[in-house]
Scaffold this motif. Structure first.
Motif, PDB file in Angstrom:
ATOM      1  N   GLY A  69       0.899  -1.200  -0.058  1.00 37.74           N
ATOM      2  CA  GLY A  69      -0.049  -0.044  -0.148  1.00 37.74           C
ATOM      3  C   GLY A  69       0.941   1.282  -0.101  1.00 37.74           C
ATOM      4  N   GLU A  92       0.823  -1.484  -4.740  1.00 36.12           N
ATOM      5  CA  GLU A  92      -0.011  -0.561  -4.715  1.00 36.12           C
ATOM      6  C   GLU A  92      -1.396  -1.060  -5.642  1.00 36.12           C
ATOM      7  N   GLN A  94      -3.976   0.757  -6.461  1.00 38.10           N
ATOM      8  CA  GLN A  94      -4.751   1.605  -7.480  1.00 38.10           C
ATOM      9  C   GLN A  94      -3.869   2.166  -8.588  1.00 38.10           C
ATOM     10  N   VAL A 132      -2.797  -6.806  -2.732  1.00 41.55           N
ATOM     11  CA  VAL A 132      -2.358  -8.140  -2.154  1.00 41.55           C
ATOM     12  C   VAL A 132      -3.353  -8.740  -1.185  1.00 41.55           C
ATOM     13  N   ASN A 150       2.304   1.128   5.812  1.00 36.80           N
ATOM     14  CA  ASN A 150       2.316   2.619   6.517  1.00 36.80           C
ATOM     15  C   ASN A 150       0.807   3.062   6.123  1.00 36.80           C
ATOM     16  N   PHE A 151       0.062   3.474   7.167  1.00 30.95           N
ATOM     17  CA  PHE A 151      -0.974   4.208   7.199  1.00 30.95           C
ATOM     18  C   PHE A 151      -2.167   3.312   6.148  1.00 30.95           C
ATOM     19  N   THR A 227       6.241   9.067   5.809  1.00 25.01           N
ATOM     20  CA  THR A 227       5.492   8.783   4.532  1.00 25.01           C
ATOM     21  C   THR A 227       4.806  10.092   4.220  1.00 25.01           C
ATOM     22  N   TYR A 229       1.342  10.277   4.234  1.00 23.94           N
ATOM     23  CA  TYR A 229       0.338  10.376   5.049  1.00 23.94           C
ATOM     24  C   TYR A 229       0.690  10.888   6.267  1.00 23.94           C
TER      25      TYR A 229
END
Ligand SMILES: C[S@@+](CC[C@H](N)C(=O)[O-])C[C@H]1O[C@@H](n2cnc3c(N)ncnc32)[C@H](O)[C@@H]1O
Length: 248
Positions: A69, A92, A94, A132, A150-151, A227, A229
């Motif tokens: 992600g 990722e 998207q 995943v 992360n987030f 990161t 976010y």
């Protein structure tokens, strides 16, 4: 209009194809094959296909670190730039989001490029476009040295707990792909998700070696890479939760 946008997206993804790891051609999914009681069972054909795939992508057989992600790729690009002696992979799901990460790694955009990297394309970083689920679809046992989450999406409803990326079965699944002594490192702004994550880490018996509910008032912050976010939440004064656990 929509068609033109899709075409443009495809073209830009194509331009970054040297940074994209193709999904395994044998269909990937080996999980739950008839007659197999092992959730990470890999057929010999699937295992052979994966060996070939990873040898082609990362021929130097060095430490490989995975972020699941990665969003727009700030974190993993900085990590790869800081540590050229290791390999990095970011996943990722998207397309439009991963495109931003790909163009950043390739040096096609100046957007928040790490100082260390300048505008040189990175050689030790690749990306995979997928959501995943089971690690054995993509990885070999003990292949990774560490996993970063992360987030991740919090999935706040109790009935969705199994979808959280730190749900115990998922932690065990990451652990299958991480070599003994390797790590899982997790950051989140979401306090209930953090509490859940600590419980799940304890339930699977992973040793917690670093932990804080306020990363930016701790000694860890100075040596960790932020990161996208994290920057956003930290700038609003939100505490950042952090935990690192070792896979036995
Ligand atoms: C909130 S963003 C965080 C992005 C980045 N890690 C950061 O900290 O700035 C979470 C990202 O994880 C991706 N994601 C969530 N579950 C995933 C999965 N199972 N596989 C791949 N990507 C996933 C989402 O598409 C989203 O872009």
């Amino acid at each position: 209009m929509r068609q033109r946008k899709a075409k443009d997206l495809d073209k830009r993804l194509q331009e970054c194809s040297d940074y994209i790891v193709p999904l395994p051609e044998d269909g990937g999914r080996s999980y739950g094959e008839i007659g197999s009681k092992d959730p990470n069972f890999q057929s010999p054909e699937h295992e052979a296909a994966l060996r070939q795939l990873w040898k082609a992508c990362f021929p130097r057989q060095r430490d490989l670190y995975l972020e699941i992600g990665c969003g727009k790729g700030d974190f993993i690009t900085r990590k790869a730039a800081k540590d050229p002696a290791s390999d990095f992979l970011a996943i990722e799901g998207q397309e439009t989001v991963i495109l931003r990460a790909l163009e950043k790694a390739k040096g096609l955009t100046s957007e928040e490029l790490p100082d260390e990297a300048g505008r040189e394309p990175l050689q030790n970083l690749k990306f995979m476009l997928t959501f995943v689920d089971h690690m054995s679809d993509y990885f070999l046992e003990n292949q990774l040295s560490g996993v970063y989450l992360n987030f991740s999406d919090p999935w706040p409803k109790a009935r969705h707990a199994k979808r959280r990326l730190t749900y115990r079965k998922r932690l065990l699944d990451y652990g299958w792909a991480v070599r003994p002594g390797g790590f899982i490192e997790i950051k989140t702004d979401n306090d209930p998700l953090y509490a859940f994550t600590l419980e799940e880490l304890e339930a699977v018996g992973y040793e917690i070696v670093e932990q804080t509910a306020d990363l930016h008032h701790s000694d860890y912050a100075a040596r960790l890479v932020m990161t996208e976010y994290e920057k956003k939440f930290h700038s609003r004064g939100k505490n950042i939760n952090y935990v690192k656990a070792l896979v036995p």
